[in-house]
Design a protein around this motif. Structure first.
Motif, PDB file in Angstrom:
ATOM      1  N   LEU A 111      66.031  23.971  49.560  1.00 12.45           N
ATOM      2  CA  LEU A 111      64.740  24.306  48.960  1.00 12.45           C
ATOM      3  C   LEU A 111      64.850  24.830  47.532  1.00 12.45           C
ATOM      4  N   VAL A 112      65.860  25.651  47.273  1.00 12.50           N
ATOM      5  CA  VAL A 112      65.979  26.308  45.964  1.00 12.50           C
ATOM      6  C   VAL A 112      67.431  26.294  45.508  1.00 12.50           C
ATOM      7  N   ASP A 113      67.637  25.965  44.245  1.00 11.35           N
ATOM      8  CA  ASP A 113      68.978  26.009  43.651  1.00 11.35           C
ATOM      9  C   ASP A 113      69.105  27.286  42.834  1.00 11.35           C
ATOM     10  N   PHE A 114      69.620  28.333  43.464  1.00  7.17           N
ATOM     11  CA  PHE A 114      69.763  29.615  42.780  1.00  7.17           C
ATOM     12  C   PHE A 114      70.955  29.643  41.826  1.00  7.17           C
ATOM     13  N   SER A 115      71.859  28.689  41.961  1.00  4.10           N
ATOM     14  CA  SER A 115      73.098  28.728  41.177  1.00  4.10           C
ATOM     15  C   SER A 115      72.841  28.612  39.676  1.00  4.10           C
ATOM     16  N   ARG A 116      71.720  28.009  39.297  1.00  2.52           N
ATOM     17  CA  ARG A 116      71.445  27.822  37.874  1.00  2.52           C
ATOM     18  C   ARG A 116      70.546  28.924  37.307  1.00  2.52           C
ATOM     19  N   MET A 117      70.233  29.932  38.114  1.00  4.81           N
ATOM     20  CA  MET A 117      69.326  30.992  37.689  1.00  4.81           C
ATOM     21  C   MET A 117      70.065  32.275  37.321  1.00  4.81           C
ATOM     22  N   VAL A 118      69.352  33.141  36.622  1.00  8.46           N
ATOM     23  CA  VAL A 118      69.837  34.500  36.384  1.00  8.46           C
ATOM     24  C   VAL A 118      69.613  35.276  37.677  1.00  8.46           C
ATOM     25  N   LYS A 131      65.332  45.632  39.997  1.00  8.03           N
ATOM     26  CA  LYS A 131      66.470  44.731  40.077  1.00  8.03           C
ATOM     27  C   LYS A 131      65.975  43.431  40.699  1.00  8.03           C
ATOM     28  N   LEU A 132      65.900  42.377  39.889  1.00 12.01           N
ATOM     29  CA  LEU A 132      65.375  41.095  40.336  1.00 12.01           C
ATOM     30  C   LEU A 132      66.378  40.378  41.232  1.00 12.01           C
ATOM     31  N   ASP A 133      65.860  39.610  42.176  1.00 12.12           N
ATOM     32  CA  ASP A 133      66.734  38.717  42.928  1.00 12.12           C
ATOM     33  C   ASP A 133      67.151  37.549  42.043  1.00 12.12           C
ATOM     34  N   ALA A 134      66.163  36.853  41.462  1.00 17.06           N
ATOM     35  CA  ALA A 134      66.501  35.701  40.622  1.00 17.06           C
ATOM     36  C   ALA A 134      65.354  35.392  39.663  1.00 17.06           C
ATOM     37  N   TYR A 143      61.904  34.701  41.489  1.00 13.69           N
ATOM     38  CA  TYR A 143      62.114  34.477  42.920  1.00 13.69           C
ATOM     39  C   TYR A 143      62.523  35.791  43.583  1.00 13.69           C
ATOM     40  N   ASP A 144      61.927  36.040  44.733  1.00 10.43           N
ATOM     41  CA  ASP A 144      62.313  37.201  45.533  1.00 10.43           C
ATOM     42  C   ASP A 144      62.617  36.717  46.945  1.00 10.43           C
ATOM     43  N   ILE A 145      63.647  37.264  47.547  1.00  9.29           N
ATOM     44  CA  ILE A 145      64.049  36.871  48.896  1.00  9.29           C
ATOM     45  C   ILE A 145      63.619  37.948  49.883  1.00  9.29           C
ATOM     46  N   LYS A 146      62.949  37.522  50.952  1.00  8.20           N
ATOM     47  CA  LYS A 146      62.504  38.451  51.981  1.00  8.20           C
ATOM     48  C   LYS A 146      62.995  37.982  53.349  1.00  8.20           C
ATOM     49  N   ARG A 187      57.531  33.547  43.159  1.00  9.66           N
ATOM     50  CA  ARG A 187      57.756  32.895  44.437  1.00  9.66           C
ATOM     51  C   ARG A 187      58.598  33.756  45.360  1.00  9.66           C
ATOM     52  N   ILE A 188      58.331  33.617  46.638  1.00 11.52           N
ATOM     53  CA  ILE A 188      59.066  34.370  47.658  1.00 11.52           C
ATOM     54  C   ILE A 188      59.731  33.383  48.613  1.00 11.52           C
ATOM     55  N   LEU A 189      61.025  33.546  48.776  1.00 13.79           N
ATOM     56  CA  LEU A 189      61.776  32.784  49.772  1.00 13.79           C
ATOM     57  C   LEU A 189      61.873  33.655  51.019  1.00 13.79           C
ATOM     58  N   THR A 190      61.286  33.190  52.121  1.00  7.36           N
ATOM     59  CA  THR A 190      61.359  33.948  53.357  1.00  7.36           C
ATOM     60  C   THR A 190      62.463  33.389  54.246  1.00  7.36           C
ATOM     61  N   VAL A 191      63.183  34.306  54.893  1.00  8.31           N
ATOM     62  CA  VAL A 191      64.256  33.933  55.817  1.00  8.31           C
ATOM     63  C   VAL A 191      64.034  34.695  57.113  1.00  8.31           C
ATOM     64  N   GLU A 192      63.840  33.972  58.200  1.00  8.58           N
ATOM     65  CA  GLU A 192      63.623  34.642  59.482  1.00  8.58           C
ATOM     66  C   GLU A 192      64.919  35.293  59.958  1.00  8.58           C
ATOM     67  N   ASN A 193      64.774  36.491  60.539  1.00 11.64           N
ATOM     68  CA  ASN A 193      65.955  37.217  61.005  1.00 11.64           C
ATOM     69  C   ASN A 193      66.203  37.046  62.505  1.00 11.64           C
TER      70      ASN A 193
END
Length: 260
Positions: A111-118, A131-134, A143-146, A187-193
């Motif tokens: 879904l998201v290529d974080f490797s090219r981001m800050v 402190k930003l995620d990305a 981008y924020d990861i939840k 944008r928010i990337l959600t990850v189910e736990n």
């Protein structure tokens, strides 16, 4: 600490530096008393927060993942010889299941290529910090990861409102703009736990961010006033009412309201 720039800091350096962050501002949204107590009584991370940190690291900093985390899928009984051996092998590393790296990360990468981001940069501005995620500099997207119990639109949108993530969206947006960089989307990337560990990407409505900005300014002004006066009011007061929710209001236009 240098202001209005993106800095690469360790968690220790970031948390030791002064500044109002989203977590403290969210506490003030409950009451000034809750804000002050949380500030004076830092808590150890919960199991859910530790899981979230491991997921963040696996996605954003795979170069550090093996240094900080030890993978093991066995049920660990620290009283047994086998359990003690696993704990000894882990050392200072947190023990996590393999599925974070083998199941969750590949789904995220689709879904998201974080490797090219800050990634994981700290920003200080005015009397605030974050402190930003990305941040995707090419598109101006934050981008924020939840990690969450539910990634469905209904479930996560309710969590977004209840947990006041709109304040975080506004806070992060202000941080990036303070550096002179543009912000076009949050944008928010959600990850189910829990199984099936589904992932999803949500774009926050710009109107929701603007609402968050208005609420954020009110809260920041309140914090500054309380700090100036050194007064920390709680929510306790007389005259509080529990209203009947609109969806239960079957009496509308059918009976008169009476005092009791």
């Amino acid at each position: 600490m240098e202001k209005n720039v993106m800095l690469l800091l360790s968690d220790e350096e970031y948390f030791a530096a002064p500044g109002l962050n989203y977590s403290s501002i969210k506490n003030f949204a409950i009451s000034a008393k809750h804000y002050k107590w949380a500030l004076d009584n830092p808590q150890a991370p919960s199991a859910a927060q530790e899981w979230g940190s491991a997921v963040h690291c696996a996605i954003l900093r795979p170069d550090l993942y093996e240094t900080l985390y030890y993978e093991c899928d066995e049920k660990i009984d620290r009283r047994t010889k086998e359990g003690k051996a696993i704990v000894e092998a882990a050392g200072d590393r947190q023990i996590v299941p393999t599925l974070i790296r083998t199941t969750i990360v590949p789904e995220v990468q689709k879904l998201v290529d974080f490797s090219r981001m800050v990634r994981e940069v700290s920003i200080f501005w005015d009397d605030c910090k974050t402190k930003l995620d990305a941040y995707d500099a090419e598109t101006g997207t934050i981008y924020d990861i939840k990690t969450t119990t539910e990634s469905t639109p209904d479930g996560f949108c309710k969590a977004f409102q209840k947990l006041k993530y709109y304040l975080q969206a506004a806070h992060y947006t202000a941080a990036v703009r303070a550096t002179g960089a543009p912000v076009t989307a949050f944008r928010i990337l959600t990850v189910e736990n829990k199984p099936p560990y589904d992932v999803a990407v949500y774009t926050v409505d710009p109107l929701y961010v603007r609402y968050g900005e208005q609420e954020l300014q009110k809260l920041l002004a309140g914090i500054r006033e309380c700090e100036f006066n050194d007064e920390w009011q709680g929510i306790a007061r007389n005259g509080l009412m529990i209203p009947l929710p609109n969806y239960l209001n079957v009496f509308e236009n059918s009976v008169s309201i009476v005092n009791f």
